[in-house]
Scaffold this motif. Structure first.
Motif, mmCIF file in Angstrom:
data_model
loop_
_atom_site.group_PDB
_atom_site.id
_atom_site.type_symbol
_atom_site.label_atom_id
_atom_site.label_comp_id
_atom_site.label_asym_id
_atom_site.label_seq_id
_atom_site.Cartn_x
_atom_site.Cartn_y
_atom_site.Cartn_z
ATOM 1 N N ALA A 14 -15.013 87.616 52.042
ATOM 2 C CA ALA A 14 -14.160 88.667 52.581
ATOM 3 C C ALA A 14 -14.989 89.936 52.763
ATOM 4 N N ASP A 15 -14.449 90.865 53.492
ATOM 5 C CA ASP A 15 -15.069 92.178 53.697
ATOM 6 C C ASP A 15 -14.475 93.120 52.651
ATOM 7 N N TYR A 16 -15.019 93.068 51.439
ATOM 8 C CA TYR A 16 -14.491 93.855 50.320
ATOM 9 C C TYR A 16 -14.781 95.334 50.536
ATOM 10 N N ARG A 17 -13.753 96.154 50.432
ATOM 11 C CA ARG A 17 -13.855 97.587 50.672
ATOM 12 C C ARG A 17 -13.722 98.362 49.364
ATOM 13 N N PRO A 18 -14.145 99.622 49.352
ATOM 14 C CA PRO A 18 -13.955 100.454 48.152
ATOM 15 C C PRO A 18 -12.470 100.563 47.791
ATOM 16 N N PHE A 19 -12.199 100.700 46.506
ATOM 17 C CA PHE A 19 -10.824 100.749 46.026
ATOM 18 C C PHE A 19 -10.244 102.159 46.128
ATOM 19 N N PHE A 20 -8.921 102.218 46.039
ATOM 20 C CA PHE A 20 -8.173 103.472 45.962
ATOM 21 C C PHE A 20 -7.613 103.550 44.553
ATOM 22 N N ALA A 21 -7.631 104.732 43.953
ATOM 23 C CA ALA A 21 -7.129 104.849 42.580
ATOM 24 C C ALA A 21 -6.465 106.195 42.339
ATOM 25 N N LEU A 22 -5.530 106.175 41.430
ATOM 26 C CA LEU A 22 -4.982 107.386 40.837
ATOM 27 C C LEU A 22 -5.210 107.265 39.342
ATOM 28 N N TYR A 23 -5.953 108.200 38.810
ATOM 29 C CA TYR A 23 -6.274 108.215 37.382
ATOM 30 C C TYR A 23 -5.287 109.119 36.631
ATOM 31 N N GLY A 24 -5.195 108.908 35.323
ATOM 32 C CA GLY A 24 -4.431 109.795 34.459
ATOM 33 C C GLY A 24 -2.931 109.691 34.608
ATOM 34 N N THR A 25 -2.446 108.533 35.026
ATOM 35 C CA THR A 25 -1.013 108.404 35.290
ATOM 36 C C THR A 25 -0.181 108.486 34.011
ATOM 37 N N SER A 26 -0.744 108.191 32.856
ATOM 38 C CA SER A 26 0.026 108.272 31.616
ATOM 39 C C SER A 26 0.179 109.717 31.143
ATOM 40 N N HIS A 27 -0.473 110.643 31.826
ATOM 41 C CA HIS A 27 -0.383 112.055 31.458
ATOM 42 C C HIS A 27 0.644 112.787 32.306
ATOM 43 N N ALA A 28 1.631 112.063 32.833
ATOM 44 C CA ALA A 28 2.745 112.611 33.600
ATOM 45 C C ALA A 28 2.301 113.576 34.696
ATOM 46 N N PRO A 29 1.662 113.061 35.738
ATOM 47 C CA PRO A 29 1.290 113.937 36.852
ATOM 48 C C PRO A 29 2.545 114.525 37.504
#
Length: 178
Positions: free
Chosen positions: A141-156
């Motif tokens: 497959a043509d693996y692409r960079p990931f998307f992320a949201l960090y710190g979700t347990s800190h109630a953004p």
């Protein structure tokens, strides 16, 4: 180019981030089709043939899930095991993912600085997600960079979540335009 977004949150109804991401994507339905595994398979029994047909009918694939014990939730692992089979995803005649753009969208409860060689968990998120990259490379497959949201347990804040959801929509749009 239409993408298939396979959502593997183990408790989607209680999700905050993954649910916001899905809502944002659904407002831009021309970009992708969203497939929530927990809704499609409440009993956890994945119909692998149906899933393969879904993947075949789309030009790109995104697996979306919360990081779960520094890995994917069990239903995502089961999806990988059941769907990416010899003769379809790899091996003799296994060309279904060849050159197909594939990416991950991951919500991580821990703050980004903790995901570093010097951080609390000693590994970057990229390093922790390396088995996915290796899997999809194995399937050509043509693996692409990931998307992320960090710190979700800190109630953004709601504003931060909304901005991140729109950034995710842009990520999907950009993935398809490359």
């Amino acid at each position: 180019m239409a993408a298939l977004v396979v959502v593997g949150h183990p408790d989607f109804g209680e999700s905050v981030i993954n649910r916001h991401w899905v809502e944002a994507l659904r407002r831009h339905g021309e970009l992708c089709d969203v497939h929530v595994l927990a809704e499609a398979y409440p009993d956890g029994q994945i119909d692998a043939e149906c899933e393969r047909r879904l993947v075949d009918s789309h030009d790109a694939l995104i697996l979306q899930f919360p990081l779960y014990w520094f890995n994917c939730p069990p239903l995502v692992k089961q999806w990988l095991d059941d769907v990416l089979t010899h003769g379809w995803a790899y091996g003799v005649g296994g060309n279904a993912l060849r050159n197909k753009p594939v990416a991950l969208a991951v919500s991580a409860g821990i703050a980004q600085p903790d995901y570093s060689a010097e951080g609390r968990y000693r590994y970057t998120l990229k390093e922790l997600l390396a088995p996915f990259e290796t899997t999809f490379d194995y399937c050509h497959a043509d693996y692409r960079p990931f998307f992320a949201l960090y710190g979700t347990s800190h109630a953004p804040s709601e504003e931060h979540i909304a901005q991140n959801a729109e950034a995710y929509v842009q990520f999907v749009r950009d993935m398809q335009s490359r």
